[in-house]
Design an enzyme around this catalytic site. Structure first.
Site, short mmCIF file in Angstrom:
data_model
loop_
_atom_site.label_atom_id
_atom_site.label_comp_id
_atom_site.label_asym_id
_atom_site.label_seq_id
_atom_site.Cartn_x
_atom_site.Cartn_y
_atom_site.Cartn_z
N ASP A 60 0.81 -1.22 0.00
CA ASP A 60 0.00 0.00 0.00
C ASP A 60 0.85 1.27 0.00
O ASP A 60 2.06 1.24 0.22
CB ASP A 60 -0.96 0.01 1.20
CG ASP A 60 -0.32 -0.56 2.47
OD1 ASP A 60 0.91 -0.49 2.60
OD2 ASP A 60 -1.05 -1.08 3.33
N HIS A 99 -7.14 -4.87 10.13
CA HIS A 99 -6.92 -4.69 8.69
C HIS A 99 -5.65 -5.40 8.23
O HIS A 99 -4.72 -5.61 9.01
CB HIS A 99 -6.91 -3.20 8.28
CG HIS A 99 -5.75 -2.39 8.74
ND1 HIS A 99 -5.85 -1.07 9.10
CD2 HIS A 99 -4.42 -2.70 8.90
CE1 HIS A 99 -4.67 -0.60 9.44
NE2 HIS A 99 -3.78 -1.58 9.34
N ASN A 141 -7.25 -2.87 14.33
CA ASN A 141 -8.65 -3.13 13.98
C ASN A 141 -8.78 -4.35 13.06
O ASN A 141 -9.85 -4.62 12.53
CB ASN A 141 -9.27 -1.90 13.31
CG ASN A 141 -8.61 -1.56 11.98
OD1 ASN A 141 -7.69 -2.25 11.53
ND2 ASN A 141 -9.08 -0.51 11.34
N GLU A 153 -9.64 -2.33 5.20
CA GLU A 153 -10.20 -1.98 6.50
C GLU A 153 -11.47 -2.78 6.77
O GLU A 153 -12.14 -3.23 5.82
CB GLU A 153 -10.54 -0.48 6.51
CG GLU A 153 -9.33 0.45 6.33
CD GLU A 153 -8.59 0.71 7.64
OE1 GLU A 153 -8.50 -0.21 8.47
OE2 GLU A 153 -8.10 1.84 7.82
C1 F6R Z 1 1.38 -1.36 6.04
C2 F6R Z 1 0.19 -2.20 6.16
C3 F6R Z 1 -0.60 -2.21 7.42
C4 F6R Z 1 0.26 -2.48 8.66
C5 F6R Z 1 -0.59 -2.43 9.91
C6 F6R Z 1 0.23 -2.63 11.17
O1 F6R Z 1 1.97 -1.54 4.77
O2 F6R Z 1 -0.14 -2.87 5.24
O3 F6R Z 1 -1.60 -3.19 7.33
O4 F6R Z 1 0.87 -3.73 8.53
O5 F6R Z 1 -1.24 -1.19 10.00
O6 F6R Z 1 1.10 -1.56 11.34
P1 F6R Z 1 2.21 -1.55 12.50
O7 F6R Z 1 3.20 -2.59 12.13
O8 F6R Z 1 2.79 -0.16 12.44
O9 F6R Z 1 1.49 -1.84 13.77
#
Ligand code: F6R
Length: 241
Positions: A68, A139, A137, A144
């Site tokens: 992303d 995702h 959450n 999401e």
């Molecule tokens: C980022 C992504 C998100 C993160 C998720 C966890 O490329 O795809 O799904 O993996 O938000 O983020 P952290 O590791 O910062 O807790």
């Protein structure tokens, strides 16, 4: 069924995740790797950079697709995921920059960009190994929680929970982009192997739903129960211990 490696701490999660990526590169030097950003994989990238510097692995034939990118955002912006990948990995390894891909955070036509990104992944033969983190959450990528989840790469609105969680990387919550381009579930689930990294107690709730064998669009991570080659590498806090 999701396979689980429980680790004592963040350093062990990072090392074991790096070992999976390194083994993939030894098996197939021209692997197509799917990468994530965020705090969780930073340690894994540091391990991979060290492995490469010390000559144990090479990314010279590999190709990467990130999950992303914020939208809209310039690749040079300090908080862009392109910048994160350059700083945490790409500038530290021997990869050909032309083989590194992130969705275009400045695409004029996000729908066309999504199609183009999926076509590039398909042309590369799909993803061999996908690294995932999980949002508090539930995702994955920026898929999401919602009633309807989307197959292809697309532009999506970020939830308030994600904007609040990611505001730590920005000067203030107001500066977090409200949208992102994200791989949909299609290219993620098309990956031959998936490793899901989870550390910290904030991840215990989504991980508990995953490990309970649930399938819920309000916790997209649980859909990984439908893939036949998922390895969860988690610390004890994320396991709810
Ligand atoms: C980022 C992504 C998100 C993160 C998720 C966890 O490329 O795809 O799904 O993996 O938000 O983020 P952290 O590791 O910062 O807790």
């Amino acid at each position: 069924m999701v396979k689980v490696w429980v680790c004592e701490n963040y350093a062990e999660v990072s090392r074991r995740a790096a070992d999976v990526v390194a083994a993939q590169l030894s098996r197939k030097s021209d692997s197509v790797l799917g990468f994530a950003t965020g705090s969780t994989p930073e340690g894994m990238y540091a391990e991979l950079a060290r492995d490469c510097r010390e000559g144990r692995i090479s990314f010279s034939h590999a190709c990467t697709f990130n999950l992303d990118e914020y939208y809209p955002i310039s690749p040079e912006a300090p908080c862009s995921y392109r910048r994160y990948m350059e700083e945490n990995l790409f500038s530290l390894i021997d990869i050909d920059p032309a083989n590194t891909h992130l969705p275009d955070g400045l695409a004029e036509d996000p729908a066309a960009e999504g199609k183009h990104y999926d076509a590039m992944i398909e042309a590369a033969g799909g993803i061999d190994l996908q690294v995932l983190g999980v949002g508090q959450n539930g995702h994955i990528g920026f898929n999401e929680p919602d009633d309807v989840l989307i197959l292809g790469t697309h532009c999506t609105k970020l939830t308030h929970s994600t904007i609040a969680a990611n505001s730590r990387f920005f000067a203030s919550e107001d500066e977090v982009p409200k949208q992102a381009m994200t791989m949909g579930l299609g290219p993620i689930f098309g990956a031959e192997q998936i490793i899901l990294l989870a550390t910290g107690a904030e991840k215990a709730e989504p991980i508990s739903h995953l490990l309970a064998g649930e399938l819920r669009t309000d916790f997209p991570v649980t859909l990984l129960n439908l893939h036949n080659n998922v390895l969860l590498i988690a610390d004890r806090a994320a396991m709810g211990e």
